[in-house]
Structure formats: C-alpha cells, structure tokens
Design a protein around this motif. Structure first.
Motif, PDB file in Angstrom:
ATOM      1  N   LEU A  39       4.642 -20.764   6.351  1.00 42.61           N
ATOM      2  CA  LEU A  39       6.045 -21.084   6.587  1.00 42.61           C
ATOM      3  C   LEU A  39       6.822 -21.150   5.282  1.00 42.61           C
ATOM      4  O   LEU A  39       7.930 -20.600   5.173  1.00 42.61           O
ATOM      5  CB  LEU A  39       6.156 -22.416   7.335  1.00 42.61           C
ATOM      6  CG  LEU A  39       7.576 -22.872   7.680  1.00 42.61           C
ATOM      7  CD1 LEU A  39       8.239 -21.901   8.644  1.00 42.61           C
ATOM      8  CD2 LEU A  39       7.550 -24.287   8.257  1.00 42.61           C
ATOM      9  N   CYS A  40       6.253 -21.801   4.280  1.00 42.83           N
ATOM     10  CA  CYS A  40       6.924 -21.893   2.981  1.00 42.83           C
ATOM     11  C   CYS A  40       7.079 -20.525   2.342  1.00 42.83           C
ATOM     12  O   CYS A  40       8.126 -20.206   1.761  1.00 42.83           O
ATOM     13  CB  CYS A  40       6.144 -22.829   2.054  1.00 42.83           C
ATOM     14  SG  CYS A  40       6.162 -24.559   2.551  1.00 42.83           S
TER      15      CYS A  40
ATOM     16  N   ASP B  79       7.267 -17.664   3.934  1.00 39.43           N
ATOM     17  CA  ASP B  79       8.263 -16.928   4.700  1.00 39.43           C
ATOM     18  C   ASP B  79       9.674 -17.345   4.307  1.00 39.43           C
ATOM     19  O   ASP B  79      10.565 -16.500   4.138  1.00 39.43           O
ATOM     20  CB  ASP B  79       8.032 -17.165   6.187  1.00 39.43           C
ATOM     21  CG  ASP B  79       8.890 -16.254   7.055  1.00 39.43           C
ATOM     22  OD1 ASP B  79       9.338 -15.198   6.557  1.00 39.43           O
ATOM     23  OD2 ASP B  79       9.101 -16.585   8.230  1.00 39.43           O
ATOM     24  N   ILE B  80       9.901 -18.640   4.165  1.00 42.42           N
ATOM     25  CA  ILE B  80      11.229 -19.117   3.753  1.00 42.42           C
ATOM     26  C   ILE B  80      11.559 -18.633   2.349  1.00 42.42           C
ATOM     27  O   ILE B  80      12.700 -18.220   2.067  1.00 42.42           O
ATOM     28  CB  ILE B  80      11.279 -20.662   3.820  1.00 42.42           C
ATOM     29  CG1 ILE B  80      11.149 -21.124   5.271  1.00 42.42           C
ATOM     30  CG2 ILE B  80      12.577 -21.189   3.218  1.00 42.42           C
ATOM     31  CD1 ILE B  80      11.078 -22.619   5.433  1.00 42.42           C
ATOM     32  N   TYR B  81      10.566 -18.636   1.472  1.00 40.89           N
ATOM     33  CA  TYR B  81      10.778 -18.149   0.103  1.00 40.89           C
ATOM     34  C   TYR B  81      11.187 -16.674   0.101  1.00 40.89           C
ATOM     35  O   TYR B  81      12.147 -16.285  -0.573  1.00 40.89           O
ATOM     36  CB  TYR B  81       9.511 -18.350  -0.720  1.00 40.89           C
ATOM     37  CG  TYR B  81       9.534 -17.642  -2.055  1.00 40.89           C
ATOM     38  CD1 TYR B  81      10.244 -18.167  -3.134  1.00 40.89           C
ATOM     39  CD2 TYR B  81       8.840 -16.438  -2.242  1.00 40.89           C
ATOM     40  CE1 TYR B  81      10.273 -17.508  -4.353  1.00 40.89           C
ATOM     41  CE2 TYR B  81       8.862 -15.783  -3.453  1.00 40.89           C
ATOM     42  CZ  TYR B  81       9.576 -16.318  -4.507  1.00 40.89           C
ATOM     43  OH  TYR B  81       9.614 -15.662  -5.705  1.00 40.89           O
TER      44      TYR B  81
ATOM     45  N   HIS C 233      12.499 -15.020   2.542  1.00 40.24           N
ATOM     46  CA  HIS C 233      13.805 -14.909   3.189  1.00 40.24           C
ATOM     47  C   HIS C 233      14.934 -15.253   2.213  1.00 40.24           C
ATOM     48  O   HIS C 233      15.946 -14.568   2.164  1.00 40.24           O
ATOM     49  CB  HIS C 233      13.857 -15.829   4.399  1.00 40.24           C
ATOM     50  CG  HIS C 233      15.162 -15.801   5.120  1.00 40.24           C
ATOM     51  ND1 HIS C 233      15.446 -14.890   6.112  1.00 40.24           N
ATOM     52  CD2 HIS C 233      16.275 -16.561   4.984  1.00 40.24           C
ATOM     53  CE1 HIS C 233      16.665 -15.088   6.552  1.00 40.24           C
ATOM     54  NE2 HIS C 233      17.193 -16.099   5.891  1.00 40.24           N
ATOM     55  N   VAL C 234      14.754 -16.313   1.435  1.00 39.05           N
ATOM     56  CA  VAL C 234      15.792 -16.735   0.490  1.00 39.05           C
ATOM     57  C   VAL C 234      15.933 -15.733  -0.647  1.00 39.05           C
ATOM     58  O   VAL C 234      17.053 -15.419  -1.092  1.00 39.05           O
ATOM     59  CB  VAL C 234      15.468 -18.141  -0.059  1.00 39.05           C
ATOM     60  CG1 VAL C 234      16.427 -18.505  -1.192  1.00 39.05           C
ATOM     61  CG2 VAL C 234      15.561 -19.174   1.049  1.00 39.05           C
TER      62      VAL C 234
ATOM     63  N   TYR D 175      17.990 -18.697   8.785  1.00 33.02           N
ATOM     64  CA  TYR D 175      16.562 -18.426   8.965  1.00 33.02           C
ATOM     65  C   TYR D 175      16.089 -18.775  10.369  1.00 33.02           C
ATOM     66  O   TYR D 175      15.333 -18.036  10.998  1.00 33.02           O
ATOM     67  CB  TYR D 175      15.775 -19.231   7.933  1.00 33.02           C
ATOM     68  CG  TYR D 175      14.277 -19.109   8.086  1.00 33.02           C
ATOM     69  CD1 TYR D 175      13.605 -17.990   7.619  1.00 33.02           C
ATOM     70  CD2 TYR D 175      13.535 -20.116   8.705  1.00 33.02           C
ATOM     71  CE1 TYR D 175      12.237 -17.863   7.763  1.00 33.02           C
ATOM     72  CE2 TYR D 175      12.168 -19.999   8.853  1.00 33.02           C
ATOM     73  CZ  TYR D 175      11.530 -18.875   8.379  1.00 33.02           C
ATOM     74  OH  TYR D 175      10.173 -18.760   8.530  1.00 33.02           O
ATOM     75  N   PHE D 176      16.556 -19.886  10.891  1.00 36.88           N
ATOM     76  CA  PHE D 176      16.049 -20.368  12.176  1.00 36.88           C
ATOM     77  C   PHE D 176      16.839 -19.837  13.370  1.00 36.88           C
ATOM     78  O   PHE D 176      16.924 -20.484  14.402  1.00 36.88           O
ATOM     79  CB  PHE D 176      16.034 -21.896  12.200  1.00 36.88           C
ATOM     80  CG  PHE D 176      14.919 -22.475  11.401  1.00 36.88           C
ATOM     81  CD1 PHE D 176      13.612 -22.384  11.840  1.00 36.88           C
ATOM     82  CD2 PHE D 176      15.164 -23.083  10.184  1.00 36.88           C
ATOM     83  CE1 PHE D 176      12.566 -22.902  11.097  1.00 36.88           C
ATOM     84  CE2 PHE D 176      14.133 -23.611   9.434  1.00 36.88           C
ATOM     85  CZ  PHE D 176      12.831 -23.524   9.889  1.00 36.88           C
TER      86      PHE D 176
ATOM     87  N   ASN E 171      10.450 -18.008  14.424  1.00 43.71           N
ATOM     88  CA  ASN E 171      10.548 -19.064  13.427  1.00 43.71           C
ATOM     89  C   ASN E 171      10.653 -20.440  14.091  1.00 43.71           C
ATOM     90  O   ASN E 171      10.091 -21.424  13.594  1.00 43.71           O
ATOM     91  CB  ASN E 171      11.747 -18.822  12.514  1.00 43.71           C
ATOM     92  CG  ASN E 171      11.618 -17.533  11.730  1.00 43.71           C
ATOM     93  OD1 ASN E 171      10.520 -17.045  11.506  1.00 43.71           O
ATOM     94  ND2 ASN E 171      12.730 -16.961  11.311  1.00 43.71           N
TER      95      ASN E 171
ATOM     96  N   THR F  99       7.376 -23.144  13.736  1.00 42.77           N
ATOM     97  CA  THR F  99       7.611 -24.521  13.319  1.00 42.77           C
ATOM     98  C   THR F  99       7.107 -25.501  14.376  1.00 42.77           C
ATOM     99  O   THR F  99       6.513 -26.542  14.061  1.00 42.77           O
ATOM    100  CB  THR F  99       9.106 -24.759  13.072  1.00 42.77           C
ATOM    101  OG1 THR F  99       9.595 -23.809  12.121  1.00 42.77           O
ATOM    102  CG2 THR F  99       9.362 -26.163  12.550  1.00 42.77           C
TER     103      THR F  99
END
Length: 229
Positions: free
Chosen positions: A10-11, A13-15, A17-18, A28-29, A34, A38
């Motif tokens: 998850l971390c 993926d967020i990285y 994405h950003v 993102y959500f 996603n 979560t």
C-alpha cells in the motif's frame, strides 16, 4: 507478517501514485481496488490481530467453550466477522471485473491488487474457521452501494471524469446496467460461492477428525441449519 506485507504494498502504491503526477485520477482512493485493499489490511490483518490477541489474553472462555455452551461474541469479533465477509466477496469481484471489463496490465502492483488479493482471501478463508451466513450478502451489497454513491458524487458533484468507463454517469443507462449487474448478480453469486466453500471447508475438517458419534452428527446438522440464518 501479512500486515507488514500488505502495508508495504500500500505504501509503495501511494508512493508511485504521488511520484507520477500524470495519473488520470485526481484522488488515490477513487478506485475500488484501493478501497478494498485498505479494507483487506484493516480487516484481515489489523483487526484480526487485535481480536486474536484480545481473546487469548482476556477472553479465554471463548477458546474453551463447549458445544452446548453459548458465549456472547464480543463486539470486536463481530466487526472482524463483518469485514471478513465483505472483503472476501469484494476481492473476488474485483478480480473478475478487472479481467472481464477493463484492460488488464501485468505490473506488480496490478497483479497484487487484482489477482493476489483474491489468492490471499481464498487461502485465508480455508485456513481460518470464520463462518459465512447466506443473509450476510447484504453487507457487501451495502459496501458496493456506498461506492456507487461515491462515484456519482465524485463525478457529477465534483465535475470530474468518470472513475471507470463502465461507470460513467454521463451515460446513465450504461452505468445503471453495471450497477444492476454488480448488485443483483455478482455480489449474490460470489457470496453464495463462499457459503458453499464454508460448508465444504467444514466438512473436510470433520472428515479429517475421527469418526463422529451420534452427538457430533446431531451437532453438525444443527450447524448447517444455523448457517442459513
């Protein structure tokens, strides 16, 4: 271990994405995978760990209850059970939808969110002994309704592009076909499949034990009847 594994994905993926500022979604959500990944972390990992720790430390009466003894299920176990039934059904629906209606990609993140998620819930389902009840299909139904309402608000209320082409509310007829297919067909079928696997899993467990006595047979019949409630 799986909590750290899923949190790491998850971390990451967020990285990604950003870092990728040219992604086609502003939030993102907004994506259902996603949301559900979560939920998987929250239910199958975090709450599961808390429940296991609490029961072994504070509610040992649950572990040592007899067949005829009724012990009230604590609220956190009920919450864990609720999320368990939601995340199982939604994970499989995401896998089916991804390869049936969208353009699948073979990146590690895509495989983790759309394939391995279902592999994980299936393996976890057969390892644990959490039951499935037929009427509990209403919980993943409510979850999907919440997401559908969110997609309407996000697209029309915020003047944003459609989250998915098959859920484009600028084409309401097509979007409603998708909603009906998910709510009336996909969710009930997948949930009933898990109910069948629940019965199959319990039968395998009982067959691996020694030959049951008459009392055990009567208890099994009672379990099957209760499973339909």
């Amino acid at each position: 271990m799986f909590l750290i594994y899923h949190l790491s994905w998850l971390c990451y993926d967020i990285y990604v994405h950003v870092e990728n500022g040219k992604t086609d979604d502003a939030l993102y959500f907004t994506k259902l995978p996603n949301w559900s990944y979560t939920l998987l972390i929250t239910s199958s990992n975090l709450i599961d760990f808390i429940c296991t720790l609490s029961i072994h430390c504070r509610r040992k009466d649950i572990l040592h209850q007899s067949k005829d003894e009724a012990v009230a299920m604590p609220w956190y176990s009920q919450l864990n059970w609720l999320f368990f039934e939601i995340s199982n059904t939604i994970a499989v629906i995401i896998t089916i939808g991804f390869y049936s209606f969208l353009k699948p990609v073979g990146t590690p993140l895509a495989l983790e969110y759309h394939v391995i998620n279902s592999v994980y819930v299936l393996l976890s389902f057969f390892i644990c002994s959490k039951p499935v009840r037929i009427l509990h299909f209403i919980y993943p139904e409510i979850y999907m309704v919440i997401y559908i309402v969110f997609s309407v608000i996000y697209q029309l209320g915020g003047n944003n592009p459609a989250i998915y082409s098959i859920l484009d509310w600028n084409e309401p007829a097509r979007a409603m076909y998708t909603v009906l297919a998910v709510i009336c067909v996909a969710v009930p079928i997948v949930h009933m499949t898990f109910f069948g696997l629940h019965i199959f899993r319990d039968r395998i467990y009982k067959c691996c034990k020694k030959q049951p006595g008459i009392e055990d047979i009567e208890y099994e019949d009672k379990e099957v009847k209760e499973a339909t409630v």
